[in-house]
Design an enzyme around this catalytic site. Sequence first.
Site, PDB file in Angstrom:
ATOM      1  N   HIS A 185       0.828  -1.215   0.000  1.00  0.00           N
ATOM      2  CA  HIS A 185       0.000   0.000   0.000  1.00  0.00           C
ATOM      3  C   HIS A 185       0.864   1.268   0.000  1.00  0.00           C
ATOM      4  O   HIS A 185       0.422   2.327   0.441  1.00  0.00           O
ATOM      5  CB  HIS A 185      -0.951   0.033   1.202  1.00  0.00           C
ATOM      6  CG  HIS A 185      -1.787  -1.196   1.338  1.00  0.00           C
ATOM      7  ND1 HIS A 185      -2.942  -1.396   0.633  1.00  0.00           N
ATOM      8  CD2 HIS A 185      -1.601  -2.318   2.110  1.00  0.00           C
ATOM      9  CE1 HIS A 185      -3.461  -2.581   0.955  1.00  0.00           C
ATOM     10  NE2 HIS A 185      -2.659  -3.159   1.839  1.00  0.00           N
ATOM     11  N   SER A 306      15.610  21.088 -16.619  1.00  0.00           N
ATOM     12  CA  SER A 306      14.405  21.891 -16.765  1.00  0.00           C
ATOM     13  C   SER A 306      14.723  23.153 -17.553  1.00  0.00           C
ATOM     14  O   SER A 306      15.820  23.704 -17.445  1.00  0.00           O
ATOM     15  CB  SER A 306      13.862  22.272 -15.381  1.00  0.00           C
ATOM     16  OG  SER A 306      12.931  23.319 -15.471  1.00  0.00           O
ATOM     17  N   LYS A 312      16.837  21.156 -11.413  1.00  0.00           N
ATOM     18  CA  LYS A 312      16.084  19.937 -11.690  1.00  0.00           C
ATOM     19  C   LYS A 312      16.923  18.885 -12.411  1.00  0.00           C
ATOM     20  O   LYS A 312      17.751  19.180 -13.246  1.00  0.00           O
ATOM     21  CB  LYS A 312      14.851  20.261 -12.553  1.00  0.00           C
ATOM     22  CG  LYS A 312      13.811  21.139 -11.886  1.00  0.00           C
ATOM     23  CD  LYS A 312      13.118  20.404 -10.749  1.00  0.00           C
ATOM     24  CE  LYS A 312      12.285  19.240 -11.242  1.00  0.00           C
ATOM     25  NZ  LYS A 312      11.229  19.641 -12.190  1.00  0.00           N
TER      26      LYS A 312
END
Length: 487
Positions: A185, A306, A312
């Site tokens: 989960h 980016s 990034k």
Amino acid sequence: MLNYIAEEFVPFEEQSPALETALEPPVDKKLWGGRFAEATDGLVELFNASVGFDQRLAEQDIQGSLAHVAMLGQVGILSAEEVTQVADGLHDVLADIRAGTFQWRLDREDVHMNVEAALRDRIGPVAGKLHTARSRNDQVAVDFRLFTKAAALDLADKTRALRTVMLAEAEKHLAAEVILPGYTHLQVAQPILLSHWFMAYVAMLERDEGRFRDAAARMDESPLGSSALAGTPWPIDRHATAAALGFARPTANSLDGVGSRDFAMEFLSAGAILGAHLSRLSEELILYSTFEFGFLTLPDSHTTGSSIMPQKKNPDVSELARGKAGRLFGNLMGLLTVVKGTPLAYNKDLQEDKEGVFDSYDTLSIVLRLYADMLPKTVWHAEVTKAAAARGYSTATDVADFLARQGVPFREAHEVVGGLVGIASRSGRQLWDLTEAELRAAHPLLGAEVAQALTVEQSVRGRQSHGGTAPERVAEAIAAARQALEG
């Protein structure tokens, strides 16, 4: 502001002249037009043609024709001289195709008629004898089977190559016993070895490879000689052409031979399942590479920057691999939908069978290669993964197992440990931070000796069941996988 877009939009009907000029211009005579009084409408011709994509089958088409003409000579339908003329002409056509000088024509509809017409241009009317005892229906079926069989075996090999890479990664990280949190989960569940994680994907890829090889074995039948649908009165030798083309046998039923595309559906199904596995791998790598997880660093060679944020490092390879699973699923569903309503035998709907297979093959080929290149360059941060594995009360089950080994019913042990987790979580502590008094208060069998069961190392080493994450069991799994690869 958007008017310029509207002004430049060209309706499909008006695109056809431009599209036609990408191929040779059409002629007035209708293809196979003996019973027709007028030529085909230009838009119908454009809509009907498949040469824009099925020219990819040119090699298979000529391979099938060479086998067919050789057989026609062997059974005495064509003379030796005619066979030589046709075969030499086909080799010339193939040379032009490979050289990129072949002129593909829209009015010739498909790869088959482009090749046959070019052959006629070279050697004259004798080229028409090539089509004796053959239809475009069995011709396209054999071409497509040849392609799909080769594609299935190639993807099996590429899947095997990625499996080999992941096995090597498992071996590498087993030596250091790198620990990773296991999740259910997407919540921390129990500690596992990173090598155990890699071996889960090795097992998936082994099944994926098997599906492609199984599909290739099932499609290893030649439909050539089925003719349009009912076979042919000519004394052909279908076993000879099947053998010449590398098939195990001819198809047993002529209707099935030209009208079935389950071989393509099975290929697409295997591709879709592999795509799902690669998408799951991609999702985990994307998550684990984030700042919040920090489990790994992807290589610069397989990430991008980016356009506005200089900090990034985007996992584009994994994101695209995850996204491309959608087109793999769509290709399978598209062909299933096409085939489900078609009566036997051949229908023009089956022209829609090829582009999805081509696309799935191309997509998986590059994703498998990229991952085989990227994974060995990926750096895992063992201290970070170990610390993460220790959080979230991941060893709680080990405490419950400790009590159960002392004779406490597991359900009772589960309740006791659940209470301890509640105490720890409400006070912002881990299980190993609880005092001996708190442990004893929960159950008299719990005390300082339980602390050993709370370490992630002990938790991992204790899971000795077959297929478990204990180092000995993972080493056995690696040895078995290595033997399977080398066997």
